[in-house]
Design an enzyme around this catalytic site. Structure first.
Site, PDB file in Angstrom:
ATOM      1  N   GLU A 121      83.809 -86.093 -23.933  1.00 22.71           N
ATOM      2  CA  GLU A 121      82.408 -86.233 -24.299  1.00 22.71           C
ATOM      3  C   GLU A 121      82.229 -85.832 -25.761  1.00 22.71           C
ATOM      4  O   GLU A 121      82.794 -84.837 -26.213  1.00 22.71           O
ATOM      5  CB  GLU A 121      81.551 -85.346 -23.394  1.00 22.71           C
ATOM      6  CG  GLU A 121      80.073 -85.590 -23.537  1.00 22.71           C
ATOM      7  CD  GLU A 121      79.270 -84.832 -22.507  1.00 22.71           C
ATOM      8  OE1 GLU A 121      79.118 -85.327 -21.382  1.00 22.71           O
ATOM      9  OE2 GLU A 121      78.816 -83.714 -22.834  1.00 22.71           O
ATOM     10  N   ASP A 167      80.708 -78.559 -14.791  1.00 16.59           N
ATOM     11  CA  ASP A 167      81.611 -78.994 -15.874  1.00 16.59           C
ATOM     12  C   ASP A 167      82.668 -79.965 -15.360  1.00 16.59           C
ATOM     13  O   ASP A 167      83.008 -80.934 -16.032  1.00 16.59           O
ATOM     14  CB  ASP A 167      82.350 -77.810 -16.514  1.00 16.59           C
ATOM     15  CG  ASP A 167      81.557 -76.544 -16.523  1.00 16.59           C
ATOM     16  OD1 ASP A 167      81.656 -75.805 -15.537  1.00 16.59           O
ATOM     17  OD2 ASP A 167      80.841 -76.309 -17.510  1.00 16.59           O
ATOM     18  N   ASP A 170      84.930 -82.458 -20.335  1.00 21.96           N
ATOM     19  CA  ASP A 170      83.610 -81.989 -20.760  1.00 21.96           C
ATOM     20  C   ASP A 170      83.879 -80.681 -21.504  1.00 21.96           C
ATOM     21  O   ASP A 170      84.053 -79.633 -20.883  1.00 21.96           O
ATOM     22  CB  ASP A 170      82.711 -81.764 -19.545  1.00 21.96           C
ATOM     23  CG  ASP A 170      81.353 -81.206 -19.935  1.00 21.96           C
ATOM     24  OD1 ASP A 170      80.841 -81.579 -21.002  1.00 21.96           O
ATOM     25  OD2 ASP A 170      80.814 -80.384 -19.165  1.00 21.96           O
TER      26      ASP A 170
END
Length: 169
Positions: free
Chosen positions: A71, A143, A11
């Site tokens: 992501e 996160d 992430d």
């Protein structure tokens, strides 16, 4: 029994980049490790990106993942914030590529849908589902939980994504 695949999910962010590593054996997923890299905000941009890359390189060296997923960048109204996120994401992708890993990208809504069943889930819902899907993962920073969600998405959809990427679809 099928061999265990080790998957790292990321992430990305400049302030905090979450990373999460899972094992996949057939349909069974297991928690391996998770954390985040938080470069010193007082440093110049190049030094922050270096710290980010060094932290991810250490995680990759320690856990030797077989596959990687990240992501995708979402649309951001603030151009400067989007640029900084893009720089962090680029440093992360380069670090994974330098380690010899192919990197598959997933949209945030796809990750949320895959893990929670709802494409607009919030961070608390994701953290809760990660706790259920990966017992032993403990209390994680948002996160790191998001990074594990990316890894889980890759475990469920990775073969399809890789085949589509190779065929040019």
């Amino acid at each position: 029994m099928s061999p265990i695949r080790i998957i790292i999910g990321l992430d990305p962010g400049l302030r905090h980049t979450g990373w999460g590593i899972i094992g996949q054996e057939g349909n069974r997923l297991s928690f391996v490790a998770a954390g985040r890299v938080s470069p010193d905000a007082a440093l110049p941009m190049a030094a922050r990106l270096y710290e980010l890359a060094a932290g991810l390189k250490a995680a990759v060296a320690r856990y030797s993942p077989d596959e990687a997923a990240i992501e995708e960048t979402f649309m951001n109204k603030n151009a400067l914030a989007a640029l900084k996120l893009g720089q962090a994401r680029g440093a992360a992708m380069l670090t994974l590529a330098q380690a010899g890993l192919d990197v598959t990208e997933y949209a945030a809504n796809h990750v949320k849908q895959s893990v929670t069943g709802y494409g607009h889930a919030d961070k608390i819902q994701i953290q809760s589902m990660i706790g259920m899907l990966l017992p032993g993962s403990g209390k994680l920073a948002a996160d790191a939980a998001d990074a594990l969600a990316v890894a889980i998405t890759h475990a469920h959809h990775g073969q399809t994504a890789v085949l589509m990427k190779r065929s040019g679809s």
